[in-house]
Design a protein around this motif. Structure first.
Motif, PDB file in Angstrom:
ATOM      1  N   GLY A  43      14.800   6.647   5.758  1.00 28.17           N
ATOM      2  CA  GLY A  43      16.034   6.454   6.507  1.00 28.17           C
ATOM      3  C   GLY A  43      16.809   7.735   6.724  1.00 28.17           C
ATOM      4  N   SER A  44      17.942   7.601   7.403  1.00 32.14           N
ATOM      5  CA  SER A  44      18.710   8.771   7.837  1.00 32.14           C
ATOM      6  C   SER A  44      19.276   9.577   6.677  1.00 32.14           C
ATOM      7  CB  SER A  44      19.842   8.317   8.765  1.00 32.14           C
ATOM      8  OG  SER A  44      20.709   7.406   8.101  1.00 32.14           O
ATOM      9  N   PHE A  93       0.832  -1.193   0.000  1.00 36.00           N
ATOM     10  CA  PHE A  93       0.000   0.000   0.000  1.00 36.00           C
ATOM     11  C   PHE A  93       0.873   1.251   0.000  1.00 36.00           C
ATOM     12  CE2 PHE A  93      -2.794  -3.294   1.604  1.00 36.00           C
ATOM     13  CZ  PHE A  93      -3.995  -3.005   0.971  1.00 36.00           C
ATOM     14  N   ALA A  94       0.237   2.392  -0.274  1.00 42.54           N
ATOM     15  CA  ALA A  94       0.972   3.660  -0.314  1.00 42.54           C
ATOM     16  C   ALA A  94       1.546   4.031   1.045  1.00 42.54           C
ATOM     17  CB  ALA A  94       0.047   4.777  -0.814  1.00 42.54           C
ATOM     18  N   THR A  95       1.074   3.386   2.111  1.00 44.04           N
ATOM     19  CA  THR A  95       1.613   3.654   3.448  1.00 44.04           C
ATOM     20  C   THR A  95       3.083   3.271   3.547  1.00 44.04           C
ATOM     21  OG1 THR A  95       0.629   1.536   4.104  1.00 44.04           O
ATOM     22  CG2 THR A  95      -0.553   3.535   4.718  1.00 44.04           C
ATOM     23  N   LEU A  96       3.591   2.532   2.574  1.00 41.53           N
ATOM     24  CA  LEU A  96       5.018   2.229   2.527  1.00 41.53           C
ATOM     25  C   LEU A  96       5.832   3.521   2.470  1.00 41.53           C
ATOM     26  CD1 LEU A  96       6.848  -0.364   2.318  1.00 41.53           C
ATOM     27  CD2 LEU A  96       6.926   0.066  -0.133  1.00 41.53           C
ATOM     28  N   LEU A  97       5.205   4.612   2.004  1.00 39.05           N
ATOM     29  CA  LEU A  97       5.876   5.913   1.895  1.00 39.05           C
ATOM     30  C   LEU A  97       5.557   6.819   3.080  1.00 39.05           C
ATOM     31  CD1 LEU A  97       5.423   6.745  -1.906  1.00 39.05           C
ATOM     32  CD2 LEU A  97       7.235   5.452  -0.771  1.00 39.05           C
ATOM     33  N   ARG A  98       5.150   6.214   4.186  1.00 37.91           N
ATOM     34  CA  ARG A  98       4.780   6.993   5.376  1.00 37.91           C
ATOM     35  C   ARG A  98       5.900   7.955   5.790  1.00 37.91           C
ATOM     36  NH1 ARG A  98       4.087   3.045   8.019  1.00 37.91           N
ATOM     37  NH2 ARG A  98       1.819   2.740   8.015  1.00 37.91           N
ATOM     38  N   GLU A  99       7.124   7.461   5.833  1.00 41.72           N
ATOM     39  CA  GLU A  99       8.236   8.323   6.249  1.00 41.72           C
ATOM     40  C   GLU A  99       8.508   9.412   5.224  1.00 41.72           C
ATOM     41  OE1 GLU A  99      12.987   8.137   7.451  1.00 41.72           O
ATOM     42  OE2 GLU A  99      11.841   6.262   7.283  1.00 41.72           O
ATOM     43  N   THR A 100       8.346   9.097   3.962  1.00 38.47           N
ATOM     44  CA  THR A 100       8.519  10.100   2.907  1.00 38.47           C
ATOM     45  C   THR A 100       7.512  11.221   3.091  1.00 38.47           C
ATOM     46  OG1 THR A 100       8.970   8.183   1.488  1.00 38.47           O
ATOM     47  CG2 THR A 100       8.903  10.340   0.430  1.00 38.47           C
ATOM     48  N   VAL A 101       6.266  10.850   3.380  1.00 42.83           N
ATOM     49  CA  VAL A 101       5.213  11.845   3.620  1.00 42.83           C
ATOM     50  C   VAL A 101       5.573  12.710   4.816  1.00 42.83           C
ATOM     51  CG1 VAL A 101       2.806  12.167   4.310  1.00 42.83           C
ATOM     52  CG2 VAL A 101       3.387  10.416   2.624  1.00 42.83           C
ATOM     53  N   ARG A 102       5.969  12.054   5.914  1.00 43.75           N
ATOM     54  CA  ARG A 102       6.255  12.792   7.149  1.00 43.75           C
ATOM     55  C   ARG A 102       7.375  13.810   6.933  1.00 43.75           C
ATOM     56  NH1 ARG A 102       6.785   8.729  10.213  1.00 43.75           N
ATOM     57  NH2 ARG A 102       4.759   8.732  11.255  1.00 43.75           N
ATOM     58  N   THR A 103       8.375  13.433   6.170  1.00 44.62           N
ATOM     59  CA  THR A 103       9.492  14.346   5.908  1.00 44.62           C
ATOM     60  C   THR A 103       9.052  15.502   5.020  1.00 44.62           C
ATOM     61  OG1 THR A 103      11.057  12.512   6.089  1.00 44.62           O
ATOM     62  CG2 THR A 103      11.839  14.503   5.019  1.00 44.62           C
ATOM     63  N   LEU A 104       8.339  15.192   3.938  1.00 37.82           N
ATOM     64  CA  LEU A 104       7.878  16.249   3.021  1.00 37.82           C
ATOM     65  C   LEU A 104       6.972  17.257   3.716  1.00 37.82           C
ATOM     66  CD1 LEU A 104       7.100  14.113  -0.170  1.00 37.82           C
ATOM     67  CD2 LEU A 104       8.807  15.933  -0.029  1.00 37.82           C
ATOM     68  N   LEU A 105       6.218  16.788   4.713  1.00 39.84           N
ATOM     69  CA  LEU A 105       5.257  17.650   5.387  1.00 39.84           C
ATOM     70  C   LEU A 105       5.913  18.828   6.114  1.00 39.84           C
ATOM     71  CD1 LEU A 105       2.616  15.156   6.848  1.00 39.84           C
ATOM     72  CD2 LEU A 105       2.136  17.157   5.424  1.00 39.84           C
ATOM     73  N   ARG A 106       7.182  18.721   6.411  1.00 40.65           N
ATOM     74  CA  ARG A 106       7.839  19.820   7.118  1.00 40.65           C
ATOM     75  C   ARG A 106       7.756  21.127   6.325  1.00 40.65           C
ATOM     76  NH1 ARG A 106      13.627  16.891   7.693  1.00 40.65           N
ATOM     77  NH2 ARG A 106      12.975  14.940   8.708  1.00 40.65           N
TER      78      ARG A 106
END
Length: 405
Positions: free
Chosen positions: A383-384, A110-123
């Motif tokens: 990731g970092s 699912f697209a939730t695989l990009l959860r961290e990508t979303v969280r970072t972009l949201l800044r």
């Protein structure tokens, strides 16, 4: 037949897994410190978690830091289509940030695989995502969903966001994202992306072929159709629809490194017995996501294998959407950002940056390429090093493109 066999086995195992889940939970709630009880509870939990699920996990993004301030985030459905939802992560802030559509892959998860990508972009951005539906839940009367439909859906989502938005594509959708941008540019569509970021995507698979590329050309497309496509069985809403089952894709992924996954579940057991809660929770969270599988519409899977990985339609200048030929040279005003990982064994170095050569109409000052040392495929967007080294380059390029208009 294959899907029906899988479903029958899953149904037969369901009572045992439910028993293990509730019994194990009861033992943990008992609070017993007895070693035998903890071991039994840990075994039951590991057994109950070794299963596939077919529902999208939660994004679980409740807040994000915006200019140092913790800001609430709310999910809103901006547009709901048959095969996907345009999901908006609305921030409770008056700050104005560039809108970005994150094009998620349709590759068994699912697209939730990009959860961290979303969280970072949201800044620093107003983020939307292509929240693709599970094809086995889409009724047959809704019609098909192929590579053309995927591309047209990206265009519809961009139009729903409106002028001034940017698009970021991760992995597989890079081809469709580039095609959508080219068609919108050719039409002078006001919703054409101001910037297009392509991250670890198979733009030209002829370059530095990986094991994935070799597998795709090892057999004719008919073999994939005859051996990997199944009909959704009763009682799912998409009963009768032809799909590439997510459990097949997951099996292929896991077979690439079975010992790693075996050790992870062994470690989960050990952490539970030893009371190492945080370590156990990290493994739980990973496999809750990893074992949630998403079926692909058969036409999308087969067309992607054939047109992207076998006949290389885009780099050969032969890619079409409907009756229109895609012309990357039509992209002129959209900034182009390409990102690759040095150790990517899925989309090797050179396959994504190939877009820079195809988009001859993009001026030099609108081009950015970043090759990240020391990361594999997933490290490009999570990731970092994604957070500390890749994202700042992407952010700067997007904001620079926004300021040009």
């Amino acid at each position: 037949m294959l899907y029906r066999l899988y479903q029958t086995q899953a149904d037969m195992m369901s009572p045992a897994r439910l028993f293990a889940q509730f019994t194990g939970s009861a033992l943990w709630q008992d609070g017993s410190e007895r070693t035998m009880a903890r071991k039994m509870a840990a075994k039951l939990e590991v057994f109950s978690r070794m299963r596939l699920t077919h529902s999208r996990p939660d994004y679980n993004i409740k807040s994000v830091l915006v200019d140092g301030v913790e800001t609430a985030v709310t999910e809103e459905k901006t547009m709901v289509a048959d095969f996907g939802t345009l999901l908006h992560f609305r921030k409770d802030t008056k700050a104005v940030h560039p809108p970005v559509l994150l094009a998620a892959p349709l590759s068994g998860h699912f697209a939730t695989l990009l959860r961290e990508t979303v969280r970072t972009l949201l800044r620093d951005h107003d983020v939307y995502i292509t929240d693709w539906h599970n094809a086995r839940d889409v009724p047959l009367y809704k019609g098909g969903f192929g590579l053309d439909e995927y591309t047209l859906q990206l265009m519809s989502f961009m139009e729903a966001i409106g002028p001034g938005a940017h698009m970021v594509a991760v992995c597989q959708p890079c081809v469709a994202a580039l095609a959508a941008t080219a068609l919108m540019s050719e039409d002078d569509n006001p919703a054409t992306p101001r910037s297009l970021t392509l991250m670890a995507g198979p733009v030209d698979c002829r370059i530095n072929p990986t094991g994935v590329n070799t597998l795709a050309i090892s057999k004719p497309i008919k073999w994939f159709k005859d051996n990997l496509i199944s009909r959704v069985p009763f009682p799912h809403p998409g009963m009768g629809r032809k799909v590439y089952p997510g459990f097949l894709q997951l099996s292929a992924f896991m077979s690439m490194n079975p010992e790693r996954h075996k050790k992870q579940f062994e470690d989960l057991y050990t952490h539970l017995v030893e009371g190492e809660t945080e370590k156990a929770e990290a493994i739980r969270n990973f496999y809750d996501e990893y074992l949630a599988v998403n079926d692909l519409a058969a036409e999308f899977y087969l067309e992607t294998v054939e047109r992207v990985f076998q006949t290389y339609d885009l780099p050969r200048g032969e890619l079409t959407v409907g009756d229109r030929k895609v012309n990357p040279a039509a992209i002129r005003k959209t900034a182009l950002i390409t990102v690759e990982g040095e150790r990517d064994d899925i989309c090797a170095v050179g396959q994504t940056v190939a877009a820079q050569d195809l988009c001859t109409g993009v001026r030099p000052y609108l081009r950015t390429h970043h090759l990240q040392a020391g990361v594999g495929h997933y490290g490009v967007f999570s990731g970092s090093k994604w957070n500390a080294q890749i994202y700042p380059r992407v952010r700067e390029a997007i904001h620079a493109a926004a300021d040009l208009h």
